[in-house]
Design a protein around this motif. Structure first.
Motif, PDB file in Angstrom:
ATOM      1  N   GLN A 125       0.788  -1.331   0.003  1.00 56.30           N
ATOM      2  CA  GLN A 125      -0.009   0.251   0.011  1.00 56.30           C
ATOM      3  C   GLN A 125       0.799   1.338  -0.035  1.00 56.30           C
ATOM      4  N   VAL A 126       0.358   2.098  -0.752  1.00 58.47           N
ATOM      5  CA  VAL A 126       1.227   3.520  -0.723  1.00 58.47           C
ATOM      6  C   VAL A 126       0.127   4.514  -0.288  1.00 58.47           C
ATOM      7  N   GLN A 127       0.255   5.074   0.678  1.00 57.91           N
ATOM      8  CA  GLN A 127      -0.312   6.315   1.048  1.00 57.91           C
ATOM      9  C   GLN A 127       0.346   7.704   0.351  1.00 57.91           C
ATOM     10  N   LEU A 128      -0.713   8.543  -0.122  1.00 53.80           N
ATOM     11  CA  LEU A 128      -0.375   9.797  -0.752  1.00 53.80           C
ATOM     12  C   LEU A 128      -0.997  10.887   0.070  1.00 53.80           C
ATOM     13  N   VAL A 129      -0.151  11.927   0.467  1.00 53.48           N
ATOM     14  CA  VAL A 129      -0.901  13.188   1.035  1.00 53.48           C
ATOM     15  C   VAL A 129      -0.456  14.401   0.213  1.00 53.48           C
ATOM     16  N   GLU A 130      -1.556  15.010  -0.181  1.00 51.64           N
ATOM     17  CA  GLU A 130      -1.198  16.277  -0.945  1.00 51.64           C
ATOM     18  C   GLU A 130      -1.529  17.639  -0.220  1.00 51.64           C
ATOM     19  N   SER A 131      -0.732  18.601  -0.505  1.00 46.55           N
ATOM     20  CA  SER A 131      -0.864  20.005   0.066  1.00 46.55           C
ATOM     21  C   SER A 131      -0.423  20.804  -0.799  1.00 46.55           C
ATOM     22  N   GLY A 132      -0.946  22.272  -0.379  1.00 46.74           N
ATOM     23  CA  GLY A 132      -0.493  23.210  -1.235  1.00 46.74           C
ATOM     24  C   GLY A 132      -1.637  24.139  -2.014  1.00 46.74           C
ATOM     25  N   GLY A 133      -2.867  23.574  -2.063  1.00 46.32           N
ATOM     26  CA  GLY A 133      -3.946  23.915  -2.792  1.00 46.32           C
ATOM     27  C   GLY A 133      -4.629  25.314  -2.103  1.00 46.32           C
TER      28      GLY A 133
ATOM     29  N   SER B 118       9.649   5.166  -0.813  1.00 45.54           N
ATOM     30  CA  SER B 118      10.303   5.579  -1.780  1.00 45.54           C
ATOM     31  C   SER B 118       9.574   5.591  -3.227  1.00 45.54           C
ATOM     32  N   ILE B 119       9.622   6.678  -3.651  1.00 45.37           N
ATOM     33  CA  ILE B 119       9.169   6.913  -5.079  1.00 45.37           C
ATOM     34  C   ILE B 119      10.002   6.421  -6.162  1.00 45.37           C
ATOM     35  N   PHE B 120      11.386   5.965  -5.897  1.00 45.52           N
ATOM     36  CA  PHE B 120      12.379   5.699  -6.699  1.00 45.52           C
ATOM     37  C   PHE B 120      11.621   4.750  -7.822  1.00 45.52           C
ATOM     38  N   ASN B 121      11.198   3.671  -7.501  1.00 42.96           N
ATOM     39  CA  ASN B 121      10.597   2.866  -8.499  1.00 42.96           C
ATOM     40  C   ASN B 121       9.478   2.825  -8.943  1.00 42.96           C
ATOM     41  N   PHE B 122       8.675   3.868  -8.525  1.00 45.07           N
ATOM     42  CA  PHE B 122       7.172   4.066  -9.164  1.00 45.07           C
ATOM     43  C   PHE B 122       7.622   4.326 -10.769  1.00 45.07           C
ATOM     44  N   ASN B 123       6.536   3.464 -11.270  1.00 45.97           N
ATOM     45  CA  ASN B 123       6.392   3.487 -12.725  1.00 45.97           C
ATOM     46  C   ASN B 123       6.188   4.852 -13.430  1.00 45.97           C
ATOM     47  N   ARG B 124       5.250   5.461 -12.698  1.00 44.99           N
ATOM     48  CA  ARG B 124       4.732   6.727 -13.093  1.00 44.99           C
ATOM     49  C   ARG B 124       4.253   7.451 -12.195  1.00 44.99           C
TER      50      ARG B 124
ATOM     51  N   THR C 220       7.666  10.086 -15.533  1.00 48.97           N
ATOM     52  CA  THR C 220       7.841   8.419 -15.501  1.00 48.97           C
ATOM     53  C   THR C 220       8.997   8.306 -14.929  1.00 48.97           C
ATOM     54  N   ASN C 221       9.383   6.973 -14.664  1.00 53.97           N
ATOM     55  CA  ASN C 221      10.411   6.775 -13.432  1.00 53.97           C
ATOM     56  C   ASN C 221      11.783   7.288 -14.188  1.00 53.97           C
ATOM     57  N   GLY C 222      11.837   7.360 -15.509  1.00 53.87           N
ATOM     58  CA  GLY C 222      13.014   7.674 -16.083  1.00 53.87           C
ATOM     59  C   GLY C 222      13.229   9.230 -16.279  1.00 53.87           C
ATOM     60  N   GLY C 223      12.081  10.009 -15.737  1.00 46.99           N
ATOM     61  CA  GLY C 223      12.012  11.300 -15.753  1.00 46.99           C
ATOM     62  C   GLY C 223      11.608  12.035 -16.890  1.00 46.99           C
ATOM     63  N   SER C 224      11.127  11.342 -17.975  1.00 47.39           N
ATOM     64  CA  SER C 224      10.118  11.854 -18.755  1.00 47.39           C
ATOM     65  C   SER C 224       8.989  12.790 -18.639  1.00 47.39           C
ATOM     66  N   THR C 225       8.441  13.740 -18.939  1.00 43.19           N
ATOM     67  CA  THR C 225       7.298  14.439 -18.546  1.00 43.19           C
ATOM     68  C   THR C 225       6.451  14.617 -19.702  1.00 43.19           C
TER      69      THR C 225
ATOM     70  N   ARG D  54       1.479   5.083 -10.118  1.00 46.01           N
ATOM     71  CA  ARG D  54       1.320   3.838 -10.672  1.00 46.01           C
ATOM     72  C   ARG D  54       2.776   2.979 -10.520  1.00 46.01           C
ATOM     73  N   VAL D  55       2.251   1.764  -9.811  1.00 45.36           N
ATOM     74  CA  VAL D  55       3.377   1.002  -8.836  1.00 45.36           C
ATOM     75  C   VAL D  55       3.290  -0.543  -9.473  1.00 45.36           C
ATOM     76  N   GLY D  56       4.443  -0.952  -9.828  1.00 42.46           N
ATOM     77  CA  GLY D  56       4.615  -2.431 -10.013  1.00 42.46           C
ATOM     78  C   GLY D  56       4.362  -3.037 -11.437  1.00 42.46           C
ATOM     79  N   ALA D  57       4.528  -4.332 -11.456  1.00 44.93           N
ATOM     80  CA  ALA D  57       4.371  -5.201 -12.704  1.00 44.93           C
ATOM     81  C   ALA D  57       2.855  -4.922 -13.313  1.00 44.93           C
ATOM     82  N   TYR D  58       2.086  -4.732 -12.333  1.00 44.38           N
ATOM     83  CA  TYR D  58       0.538  -4.784 -12.859  1.00 44.38           C
ATOM     84  C   TYR D  58       0.311  -3.457 -12.652  1.00 44.38           C
ATOM     85  N   GLU D  59       0.951  -2.466 -12.675  1.00 41.80           N
ATOM     86  CA  GLU D  59       0.692  -0.834 -12.587  1.00 41.80           C
ATOM     87  C   GLU D  59      -0.570  -0.725 -12.034  1.00 41.80           C
ATOM     88  N   LYS D  60      -0.581  -0.982 -10.590  1.00 41.74           N
ATOM     89  CA  LYS D  60      -1.429  -0.406  -9.634  1.00 41.74           C
ATOM     90  C   LYS D  60      -1.368   1.011  -9.350  1.00 41.74           C
ATOM     91  N   ASP D  61      -2.624   1.322  -9.317  1.00 40.59           N
ATOM     92  CA  ASP D  61      -2.865   2.914  -9.170  1.00 40.59           C
ATOM     93  C   ASP D  61      -3.136   3.236  -7.714  1.00 40.59           C
TER      94      ASP D  61
END
Length: 117
Positions: free
Chosen positions: A1-9, A27-33, A52-57, A98-105
């Protein structure tokens, strides 16, 4: 499980700027996107920007040249710098990863951005 918390609005006048942050619980290092979506009242959720993981936007045409997506891997955090904001940018902004081989969101809870004079 990945928890995400937004702020700044918040409320900003047209032409103003905001920076949104999305802090991940691991860690977000291995997140697909990672990406930012937004949803305005009565409209479908749309992709605003992604990196993306490779830094493309990529960006929605409506925000190109005004918004910048970035990430700080060491801080497990993604950002969205929004400049020259317009009333049509008003929406709830959601962080997505988006994480992992099954690209879970995973999604954050959303943060409101209101652009109004």
């Amino acid at each position: 499980q990945v928890q995400l918390v937004e702020s700044g609005g918040g409320l900003v006048q047209p032409g103003g700027s905001l920076r949104l942050s999305c802090a991940a619980s691991q860690s977000i290092f291995n997140f697909n996107r990672m990406g930012w979506y937004r949803q305005a009242p009565g409209k479908q959720r749309e992709l605003v920007a992604a990196i993306t993981n490779g830094g493309s936007t990529n960006y929605a045409d409506s925000v190109k040249g005004r918004f910048t997506i970035s990430r700080d891997i060491a801080r497990y955090t993604m950002y969205l710098q929004m400049n020259n904001l317009k009333p049509e940018d008003t929406a709830v902004y959601y962080c997505n990863v988006r994480v992992g081989a099954y690209e879970k969101d995973y999604w954050g809870q959303g943060t409101q951005v209101t652009v109004s004079s």
